[in-house]
Design an enzyme around this catalytic site. Sequence first.
Site, mmCIF file in Angstrom:
data_model
loop_
_atom_site.group_PDB
_atom_site.id
_atom_site.type_symbol
_atom_site.label_atom_id
_atom_site.label_comp_id
_atom_site.label_asym_id
_atom_site.label_seq_id
_atom_site.Cartn_x
_atom_site.Cartn_y
_atom_site.Cartn_z
ATOM 1 C CE LYS A 176 48.736 52.965 -24.859
ATOM 2 N NZ LYS A 176 48.234 51.584 -24.787
ATOM 3 N NE ARG A 223 54.823 51.067 -23.298
ATOM 4 C CZ ARG A 223 54.072 51.173 -24.388
ATOM 5 N NH1 ARG A 223 54.095 52.253 -25.111
ATOM 6 N NH2 ARG A 223 53.302 50.187 -24.733
ATOM 7 N NE ARG A 269 51.381 46.440 -32.534
ATOM 8 C CZ ARG A 269 51.167 47.369 -31.603
ATOM 9 N NH1 ARG A 269 50.458 48.443 -31.891
ATOM 10 N NH2 ARG A 269 51.629 47.221 -30.388
ATOM 11 N NE ARG A 298 52.015 44.695 -26.497
ATOM 12 C CZ ARG A 298 51.055 44.776 -27.422
ATOM 13 N NH1 ARG A 298 50.720 43.719 -28.132
ATOM 14 N NH2 ARG A 298 50.437 45.909 -27.632
HETATM 15 P P1 AP5 Z 1 44.492 50.609 -30.284
HETATM 16 O O1 AP5 Z 1 43.952 51.983 -30.451
HETATM 17 O O2 AP5 Z 1 45.469 50.109 -31.310
HETATM 18 O O3 AP5 Z 1 45.056 50.405 -28.784
HETATM 19 P P2 AP5 Z 1 46.404 50.894 -28.118
HETATM 20 O O4 AP5 Z 1 46.113 51.234 -26.706
HETATM 21 O O5 AP5 Z 1 47.060 51.963 -28.961
HETATM 22 O O6 AP5 Z 1 47.192 49.522 -28.192
HETATM 23 P P3 AP5 Z 1 48.714 49.201 -28.444
HETATM 24 O O7 AP5 Z 1 48.783 47.719 -28.450
HETATM 25 O O8 AP5 Z 1 49.227 49.921 -29.670
HETATM 26 O O9 AP5 Z 1 49.368 49.792 -27.187
HETATM 27 P P4 AP5 Z 1 50.729 49.451 -26.621
HETATM 28 O O10 AP5 Z 1 50.898 50.551 -25.651
HETATM 29 O O11 AP5 Z 1 50.872 48.084 -26.098
HETATM 30 O O12 AP5 Z 1 51.675 49.440 -27.921
HETATM 31 P P5 AP5 Z 1 52.674 50.532 -28.554
HETATM 32 O O13 AP5 Z 1 52.469 50.494 -30.008
HETATM 33 O O14 AP5 Z 1 52.599 51.823 -27.842
HETATM 34 O O15 AP5 Z 1 43.233 49.598 -30.203
HETATM 35 C C1 AP5 Z 1 43.415 48.214 -30.093
HETATM 36 C C2 AP5 Z 1 42.322 47.488 -30.902
HETATM 37 O O16 AP5 Z 1 41.058 47.752 -30.292
HETATM 38 C C3 AP5 Z 1 42.182 47.968 -32.368
HETATM 39 O O17 AP5 Z 1 41.835 46.869 -33.178
HETATM 40 C C4 AP5 Z 1 41.048 49.007 -32.316
HETATM 41 O O18 AP5 Z 1 40.354 49.098 -33.553
HETATM 42 C C5 AP5 Z 1 40.177 48.443 -31.203
HETATM 43 N N1 AP5 Z 1 39.515 49.479 -30.418
HETATM 44 C C6 AP5 Z 1 39.993 50.702 -30.065
HETATM 45 N N2 AP5 Z 1 39.115 51.361 -29.319
HETATM 46 C C7 AP5 Z 1 38.037 50.528 -29.187
HETATM 47 C C8 AP5 Z 1 36.777 50.653 -28.508
HETATM 48 N N3 AP5 Z 1 36.445 51.758 -27.831
HETATM 49 N N4 AP5 Z 1 35.921 49.577 -28.574
HETATM 50 C C9 AP5 Z 1 36.237 48.457 -29.273
HETATM 51 N N5 AP5 Z 1 37.405 48.308 -29.940
HETATM 52 C C10 AP5 Z 1 38.292 49.324 -29.884
HETATM 53 O O19 AP5 Z 1 54.073 49.870 -28.156
HETATM 54 C C11 AP5 Z 1 54.496 48.650 -28.711
HETATM 55 C C12 AP5 Z 1 55.844 48.269 -28.115
HETATM 56 O O20 AP5 Z 1 56.833 49.301 -28.424
HETATM 57 C C13 AP5 Z 1 55.894 48.158 -26.580
HETATM 58 O O21 AP5 Z 1 55.486 46.879 -26.127
HETATM 59 C C14 AP5 Z 1 57.386 48.446 -26.310
HETATM 60 O O22 AP5 Z 1 58.187 47.325 -26.576
HETATM 61 C C15 AP5 Z 1 57.721 49.516 -27.338
HETATM 62 N N6 AP5 Z 1 57.501 50.882 -26.791
HETATM 63 C C16 AP5 Z 1 56.575 51.782 -27.214
HETATM 64 N N7 AP5 Z 1 56.636 52.896 -26.466
HETATM 65 C C17 AP5 Z 1 57.627 52.692 -25.559
HETATM 66 C C18 AP5 Z 1 58.135 53.461 -24.479
HETATM 67 N N8 AP5 Z 1 57.652 54.676 -24.181
HETATM 68 N N9 AP5 Z 1 59.130 52.912 -23.719
HETATM 69 C C19 AP5 Z 1 59.634 51.703 -23.992
HETATM 70 N N10 AP5 Z 1 59.181 50.910 -24.987
HETATM 71 C C20 AP5 Z 1 58.180 51.406 -25.753
#
Ligand code: AP5
Length: 215
Positions: free
Chosen positions: A16, A89, A161, A172
Amino acid sequence: MEGLGLILLGPPGSGKGTQAELFENRLGLKKISTGDILRDAIRKGTELGKLAKEHINRGELVPDDIVVALVEEALKKTSDGYILDGFPRTIEQAKRLDRILEKLGKKLDAAVLFAVPDEEIIKRLSARRVCPKCHAVYNMVTKPPKRDEICDICGTLLIMRDDDKPETVRRRIEVYRRDTEPLVDFYRDRGLLVEVKAVGDPEEVFNFIIGALKR
Ligand code: AP5
């Protein structure tokens, strides 16, 4: 495509953040990433950061009231299109987003769902490195930085991270299935769901999404 209002929905590590970045750079949509906002607060040691850290490092969600307020603030500052990465979420967040958009006179055009198998998620997250300063995302297997562990953009030392440890990633994924997956039907019922297979090169995934949005 300019001026679109999009939500990116999908499990941790489904890409994402990577796609939100491409959409911001290429289509000028303002990226709003709740994960990035919360991690910034943790780094600055603010009250919000202290509270968020407890939840994030356990792989749990941060309370709805907090993230909804952050998103409302960020959306108020957008004058054109926006892309929400990691929000909503929960069903509660989605309902409150509707009310915020109505109040601000903005529209939502689509919720893009990223489909990626669990084994691919674990592989991606164990190789992910991020820049703590400019938020650039790398992958030591598929997208390594030019210099070992150094950000190509701002020269900062890359980090892993805290919530990318395998046991936290598993939690998660469970939390995603329990709290976030119900949003798939929520947006499907409103005719807003666009599902994409988010495997393959990020460029390819970007083109899948553009193609799906045009349809
Ligand atoms: P990446 O693009 O970083 O993936 P992502 O989907 O953004 O992963 P996240 O882990 O950031 O998502 P998340 O939703 O768990 O975490 P968030 O930060 O929102 O890609 C991942 C890896 O794959 C990278 O190394 C990239 O290079 C690689 N990649 C990408 N595309 C690829 C492809 N096509 N092929 C191969 N490799 C690829 O949230 C973190 C925490 O914050 C949550 O757990 C929660 O505690 C809190 N939080 C955030 N938002 C909320 C909310 N709305 N409500 C409550 N808590 C929240």
